[in-house]
Scaffold this motif. Structure first.
Motif, PDB file in Angstrom:
ATOM      1  N   ALA A  40       0.890  -1.172   0.167  1.00 32.17           N
ATOM      2  CA  ALA A  40      -0.075  -0.059  -0.003  1.00 32.17           C
ATOM      3  C   ALA A  40       0.872   1.239   0.033  1.00 32.17           C
ATOM      4  CB  ALA A  40      -0.853   0.074   1.023  1.00 32.17           C
ATOM      5  N   GLY A  41       2.113   1.222   0.673  1.00 31.25           N
ATOM      6  CA  GLY A  41       2.842   2.378   0.866  1.00 31.25           C
ATOM      7  C   GLY A  41       2.359   3.231   1.819  1.00 31.25           C
ATOM      8  N   CYS A  42       3.157   4.474   2.133  1.00 32.17           N
ATOM      9  CA  CYS A  42       2.685   5.361   3.057  1.00 32.17           C
ATOM     10  C   CYS A  42       1.990   6.457   2.101  1.00 32.17           C
ATOM     11  CB  CYS A  42       3.702   5.811   3.971  1.00 32.17           C
ATOM     12  SG  CYS A  42       5.331   6.360   3.156  1.00 32.17           S
ATOM     13  N   GLY A  43       0.674   6.473   2.237  1.00 35.43           N
ATOM     14  CA  GLY A  43       0.010   7.459   1.551  1.00 35.43           C
ATOM     15  C   GLY A  43      -0.879   8.470   2.017  1.00 35.43           C
ATOM     16  N   VAL A  44      -0.806   9.580   1.392  1.00 33.33           N
ATOM     17  CA  VAL A  44      -1.460  11.023   1.787  1.00 33.33           C
ATOM     18  C   VAL A  44      -2.492  11.217   1.036  1.00 33.33           C
ATOM     19  CG1 VAL A  44      -1.555  13.073   2.829  1.00 33.33           C
ATOM     20  CG2 VAL A  44       0.350  11.564   3.209  1.00 33.33           C
ATOM     21  N   GLN A  45      -4.020  11.155   1.333  1.00 34.62           N
ATOM     22  CA  GLN A  45      -5.086  11.605   0.683  1.00 34.62           C
ATOM     23  C   GLN A  45      -4.961  12.939   0.517  1.00 34.62           C
ATOM     24  OE1 GLN A  45      -8.587   9.365   1.698  1.00 34.62           O
ATOM     25  NE2 GLN A  45      -7.582   7.368   0.401  1.00 34.62           N
ATOM     26  N   LEU A  46      -5.246  13.705  -0.822  1.00 30.29           N
ATOM     27  CA  LEU A  46      -5.333  15.238  -0.727  1.00 30.29           C
ATOM     28  C   LEU A  46      -6.821  15.436  -0.532  1.00 30.29           C
ATOM     29  CD1 LEU A  46      -2.496  14.337  -1.813  1.00 30.29           C
ATOM     30  CD2 LEU A  46      -3.002  16.146  -3.616  1.00 30.29           C
ATOM     31  N   THR A  47      -7.072  15.341   0.641  1.00 28.60           N
ATOM     32  CA  THR A  47      -8.475  15.409   1.086  1.00 28.60           C
ATOM     33  C   THR A  47      -8.903  16.902   1.189  1.00 28.60           C
ATOM     34  OG1 THR A  47      -7.651  14.980   3.279  1.00 28.60           O
ATOM     35  CG2 THR A  47      -9.092  13.430   2.173  1.00 28.60           C
ATOM     36  N   GLU A  48      -7.890  17.556   1.099  1.00 25.18           N
ATOM     37  CA  GLU A  48      -8.177  19.310   1.359  1.00 25.18           C
ATOM     38  C   GLU A  48      -8.682  19.797   0.128  1.00 25.18           C
ATOM     39  OE1 GLU A  48      -5.462  18.246   0.292  1.00 25.18           O
ATOM     40  OE2 GLU A  48      -4.168  19.766  -0.721  1.00 25.18           O
ATOM     41  N   ASP A  49      -8.643  18.997  -0.979  1.00 24.56           N
ATOM     42  CA  ASP A  49      -9.075  19.637  -2.248  1.00 24.56           C
ATOM     43  C   ASP A  49      -9.649  18.488  -3.171  1.00 24.56           C
ATOM     44  OD1 ASP A  49      -9.154  20.908  -4.878  1.00 24.56           O
ATOM     45  OD2 ASP A  49      -7.398  22.201  -4.698  1.00 24.56           O
ATOM     46  N   TYR A  50     -10.876  18.641  -3.521  1.00 19.88           N
ATOM     47  CA  TYR A  50     -11.590  17.629  -4.388  1.00 19.88           C
ATOM     48  C   TYR A  50     -11.337  17.810  -5.686  1.00 19.88           C
ATOM     49  CZ  TYR A  50     -13.333  15.041  -0.518  1.00 19.88           C
ATOM     50  OH  TYR A  50     -13.346  14.180   0.606  1.00 19.88           O
ATOM     51  N   ASN A  51     -10.786  19.075  -6.131  1.00 25.08           N
ATOM     52  CA  ASN A  51     -10.353  19.292  -7.444  1.00 25.08           C
ATOM     53  C   ASN A  51      -9.020  18.945  -7.948  1.00 25.08           C
ATOM     54  OD1 ASN A  51     -12.817  20.446  -8.297  1.00 25.08           O
ATOM     55  ND2 ASN A  51     -12.039  22.352  -7.540  1.00 25.08           N
ATOM     56  N   SER A  52      -8.435  17.903  -6.994  1.00 27.85           N
ATOM     57  CA  SER A  52      -6.962  17.500  -7.237  1.00 27.85           C
ATOM     58  C   SER A  52      -6.909  16.545  -8.139  1.00 27.85           C
ATOM     59  CB  SER A  52      -6.134  17.487  -5.987  1.00 27.85           C
ATOM     60  OG  SER A  52      -6.826  16.123  -5.378  1.00 27.85           O
ATOM     61  N   PHE A  53      -7.913  16.011  -8.722  1.00 27.98           N
ATOM     62  CA  PHE A  53      -7.915  14.718  -9.299  1.00 27.98           C
ATOM     63  C   PHE A  53      -9.151  14.703 -10.288  1.00 27.98           C
ATOM     64  CE2 PHE A  53      -8.240  10.108 -10.083  1.00 27.98           C
ATOM     65  CZ  PHE A  53      -6.964   9.942 -10.740  1.00 27.98           C
ATOM     66  N   GLY A  54      -8.893  13.804 -11.447  1.00 25.97           N
ATOM     67  CA  GLY A  54     -10.198  13.298 -12.165  1.00 25.97           C
ATOM     68  C   GLY A  54     -11.154  14.757 -12.711  1.00 25.97           C
ATOM     69  N   PRO A  55     -12.240  14.454 -12.728  1.00 25.68           N
ATOM     70  CA  PRO A  55     -13.183  15.289 -13.343  1.00 25.68           C
ATOM     71  C   PRO A  55     -13.203  16.710 -12.919  1.00 25.68           C
ATOM     72  CG  PRO A  55     -14.313  13.334 -13.047  1.00 25.68           C
ATOM     73  CD  PRO A  55     -13.205  12.936 -12.494  1.00 25.68           C
ATOM     74  N   GLY A  56     -12.796  16.623 -11.453  1.00 28.97           N
ATOM     75  CA  GLY A  56     -12.934  18.090 -10.672  1.00 28.97           C
ATOM     76  C   GLY A  56     -11.937  18.784 -11.311  1.00 28.97           C
ATOM     77  N   PHE A  57     -10.540  18.101 -11.271  1.00 29.46           N
ATOM     78  CA  PHE A  57      -9.172  18.879 -11.806  1.00 29.46           C
ATOM     79  C   PHE A  57      -9.564  19.302 -13.142  1.00 29.46           C
ATOM     80  CE2 PHE A  57      -5.278  18.424 -13.893  1.00 29.46           C
ATOM     81  CZ  PHE A  57      -4.452  18.889 -13.194  1.00 29.46           C
ATOM     82  N   ASN A  58     -10.074  18.508 -14.074  1.00 24.61           N
ATOM     83  CA  ASN A  58     -10.344  18.920 -15.502  1.00 24.61           C
ATOM     84  C   ASN A  58     -11.338  20.098 -15.615  1.00 24.61           C
ATOM     85  OD1 ASN A  58      -8.342  17.050 -16.099  1.00 24.61           O
ATOM     86  ND2 ASN A  58     -10.100  15.510 -16.562  1.00 24.61           N
ATOM     87  N   SER A  59     -12.283  20.053 -14.636  1.00 28.17           N
ATOM     88  CA  SER A  59     -13.263  21.096 -14.829  1.00 28.17           C
ATOM     89  C   SER A  59     -12.921  22.472 -14.397  1.00 28.17           C
ATOM     90  CB  SER A  59     -14.626  20.901 -13.739  1.00 28.17           C
ATOM     91  OG  SER A  59     -14.015  21.127 -12.658  1.00 28.17           O
ATOM     92  N   ILE A  60     -11.776  22.583 -13.923  1.00 31.72           N
ATOM     93  CA  ILE A  60     -10.875  23.978 -13.547  1.00 31.72           C
ATOM     94  C   ILE A  60      -9.980  24.137 -14.291  1.00 31.72           C
ATOM     95  CG2 ILE A  60     -11.996  23.945 -11.034  1.00 31.72           C
ATOM     96  CD1 ILE A  60      -9.009  23.040 -10.193  1.00 31.72           C
ATOM     97  N   GLY A  61      -9.712  23.542 -15.223  1.00 30.46           N
ATOM     98  CA  GLY A  61      -8.602  23.572 -16.071  1.00 30.46           C
ATOM     99  C   GLY A  61      -7.200  23.080 -15.638  1.00 30.46           C
ATOM    100  N   GLY A  62      -7.454  22.340 -14.368  1.00 32.79           N
ATOM    101  CA  GLY A  62      -6.171  21.700 -13.865  1.00 32.79           C
ATOM    102  C   GLY A  62      -5.660  22.841 -12.890  1.00 32.79           C
ATOM    103  N   GLY A  63      -4.139  22.339 -12.976  1.00 36.17           N
ATOM    104  CA  GLY A  63      -3.168  23.482 -11.867  1.00 36.17           C
ATOM    105  C   GLY A  63      -1.896  22.794 -12.070  1.00 36.17           C
TER     106      GLY A  63
END
Ligand SMILES: *[C@@H]1O[C@H](CO)[C@@H](O)[C@H](O)[C@H]1NC(C)=O
Ligand SMILES: *[C@@H]1O[C@H](CO)[C@@H](O)[C@H](O)[C@H]1NC(C)=O
Ligand SMILES: *[C@@H]1O[C@H](CO)[C@@H](O)[C@H](O)[C@H]1NC(C)=O
Ligand SMILES: *[C@@H]1O[C@H](CO)[C@@H](O)[C@H](O)[C@H]1NC(C)=O
Ligand SMILES: CC(=O)N[C@H]1CO[C@H](CO)[C@@H](O)[C@@H]1O
Ligand SMILES: CC(=O)N[C@H]1CO[C@H](CO)[C@@H](O)[C@@H]1O
Length: 327
Positions: free
Chosen positions: A185-208
């Motif tokens: 699994a590795g030591c992972g950190v979910q980017l829970t502070e920003d739901y636009n950091s991935f997938g359709p949300g990311f694409n809807s804002i022109g990424g970053g």
């Protein structure tokens, strides 16, 4: 494009795990548009994680228009026209690896779009394929089936863990980075502070911008949305010199308190890959895991869906403005 390398001075991380030190770095590689063809090698290899994918070489990718470059943009995508047969090869896609390797560095990805869709598993990461896991692995952007936000993760050899108490914007999900622990699994950190950091949300804002800083004291990952006024201008403008001291609290922070980063990481390549439906359930694979797939609200089963619905992958593409590497 290779620029001159100038000396950099690294500030010492004070109390790793509690405070981010930061440092000044100078632009070393700036990869824009057609530079992707000279800076990356196309890896037409069998998928190491048994995905429903066929990685093609550069000439095939260009012939099929799976990669497309202009002077200021680079697009990399999966086939979205072919219906596959169950007994035949997987969906054509692309995996690229940087020609250069990096140790202590900062990398800034200016991304306009990332692959989205059921069954997709896009990843932007670094590793040393010839010395895995001893050379370490940093997954900068990774997630499956449009599930957002997703996570940044380290995968290492044994004796590398993360303390429970870390100042970061995201949420730690595992603390043992050892590939032999918890099914890799590795030591992972979910980017829970920003739901636009991935997938359709990311694409809807022109990424970053995604940025990763690797030192012997810590590894840090930041994400800033395209319209985020607080995004540091040196990172977003591709400045010749950057100062990570002023970049604020990272989304994910991996200190060296219980992990000797200097010995767990060697010179790593940047790898960008897009695969489908991982089938290996014991090695940390996600997209094809039946439970994960179903929980994402995706139809049918992953392989059947990927085989029979090419038009579902029209948005399964990366688009980069640039990748800047600082040392
Ligand atoms: C690229 O792949 C195609 C299809 O497999 C193959 O015919 C061609 O020889 C390859 N080109 C190179 C340069 O390896
Ligand atoms: C290749 O892809 C680019 C980007 O999506 C598109 O603009 C272009 O028209 C495509 N070329 C062909 C020949 O389809
Ligand atoms: C983090 O750990 C330090 C020292 O171990 C402790 O003083 C501090 O209260 C902890 N912070 C949180 C938020 O748990
Ligand atoms: C584990 O790492 C620590 C440093 O983080 C080191 O002091 C210790 O010797 C290592 N243990 C083994 C068994 O390698
Ligand atoms: C097929 C493939 O290369 N998959 C890789 C994509 O990237 C992730 C890192 O996040 C690797 O774990 C996979 O092996
Ligand atoms: C916050 C969030 O949605 N995280 C998801 C990231 O991906 C894993 C694996 O698919 C999910 O279990 C998490 O829920």
């Amino acid at each position: 494009m290779k620029l001159n390398t100038v000396n950099v001075s690294f500030a010492l991380a004070s109390l790793a795990g509690l405070a981010l030190a930061g440092a000044v770095y100078t632009l070393d590689d700036s990869i824009v548009g057609e530079d992707f063809y000279s800076s990356f090698n196309f890896e037409a290899i069998p998928d190491p994680t048994d995905g429903r994918v066929t990685y093609v070489n550069q000439s095939t990718a260009q012939m099929l228009n799976l990669t497309y470059a202009t002077s200021n943009t680079f697009i990399m995508r999966a086939d979205d026209t072919t219906v596959l047969t169950a007994s035949g090869p997987g969906r054509n896609s692309v995996r690229i690896r940087s020609n250069n390797q990096y140790t202590q560095h900062v990398v800034v990805f200016d991304m306009l779009h990332m692959p989205e869709g059921c069954g997709t598993w896009p990843a932007v990461w670094e590793t040393d394929e010839s010395n895995w896991p001893d050379g370490g692995e940093v997954d900068i952007v990774e997630g499956v089936n449009n599930v957002e936000p997703n996570q940044s993760t380290l995968h290492t050899s044994p004796n590398c863990t993360m303390p429970a108490n870390i100042t970061q914007l995201g949420t730690a999900v595992e603390t043992d980075c050892d590939t032999a622990a918890d099914g890799n699994a590795g030591c992972g950190v979910q980017l829970t502070e920003d739901y636009n950091s991935f997938g359709p949300g990311f694409n809807s804002i022109g990424g970053g911008w995604y940025a990763m800083e690797r030192t012997d004291s810590y590894i840090a990952v930041w994400f800033w949305e395209r319209d985020d006024d607080s995004a540091p201008s040196d990172a977003t403008s591709g400045a010749g010199t950057i100062d990570t001291t002023s970049w604020g609290t990272p989304a994910a922070y991996f200190p060296n308190t219980d992990c000797d980063l200097a010995t767990h990481f060697d010179a790593n390549n940047i790898i960008i890959n897009l695969t489908f439906c991982e089938s290996c359930l014991t090695c940390g694979d996600w997209a094809g895991n039946a439970a994960v797939y179903a929980a994402s609200g995706c139809p049918s089963d992953c392989v059947t869906y990927v085989d029979s619905n090419p038009t579902a992958f029209t948005n399964a593409y990366f688009q980069f403005s640039s990748i800047n590497i600082y040392t």
